[in-house]
Design a protein around this motif. Structure first.
Motif, PDB file in Angstrom:
ATOM      1  N   ALA A  72      30.341 -20.042  25.194  1.00 31.20           N
ATOM      2  CA  ALA A  72      30.574 -19.614  26.570  1.00 31.20           C
ATOM      3  C   ALA A  72      30.237 -20.744  27.535  1.00 31.20           C
ATOM      4  CB  ALA A  72      29.717 -18.406  26.885  1.00 31.20           C
ATOM      5  N   ALA A  73      30.974 -20.800  28.616  1.00 29.20           N
ATOM      6  CA  ALA A  73      30.686 -21.759  29.683  1.00 29.20           C
ATOM      7  C   ALA A  73      29.474 -21.257  30.463  1.00 29.20           C
ATOM      8  CB  ALA A  73      31.887 -21.900  30.598  1.00 29.20           C
ATOM      9  N   ALA A  74      28.813 -22.147  31.161  1.00 19.78           N
ATOM     10  CA  ALA A  74      27.598 -21.792  31.891  1.00 19.78           C
ATOM     11  C   ALA A  74      27.855 -20.716  32.937  1.00 19.78           C
ATOM     12  CB  ALA A  74      27.014 -23.032  32.541  1.00 19.78           C
ATOM     13  N   ASP A  75      29.010 -20.736  33.579  1.00 20.13           N
ATOM     14  CA  ASP A  75      29.284 -19.730  34.607  1.00 20.13           C
ATOM     15  C   ASP A  75      29.665 -18.373  34.019  1.00 20.13           C
ATOM     16  OD1 ASP A  75      31.670 -20.669  33.615  1.00 20.13           O
ATOM     17  OD2 ASP A  75      32.705 -20.650  35.540  1.00 20.13           O
TER      18      ASP A  75
END
Length: 51
Positions: free
Chosen positions: A11-14
């Motif tokens: 998953a991306a940080a956002d």
């Protein structure tokens, strides 16, 4: 190279949501006191005596 080959699937940080599971505090006053005492004890005396 094989260690990071699947890195793009994470998953991306956002996309990560940080929410509390309950309404209880992360720490208690007693825990804070004990942590503060232990830190000051180990930094001022060097820790428990060696046998």
């Amino acid at each position: 190279m094989s260690l990071v080959s699947g890195y793009s699937t994470y998953a991306a940080a956002d996309e990560i949501s940080f929410t509390a599971e309950g309404d209880t505090p992360a720490s208690s006053p007693l825990c804070g006191f004990l942590a503060s005492f232990a830190f000051s004890y180990f930094t001022s005396t060097g820790g428990p005596p060696k046998r």
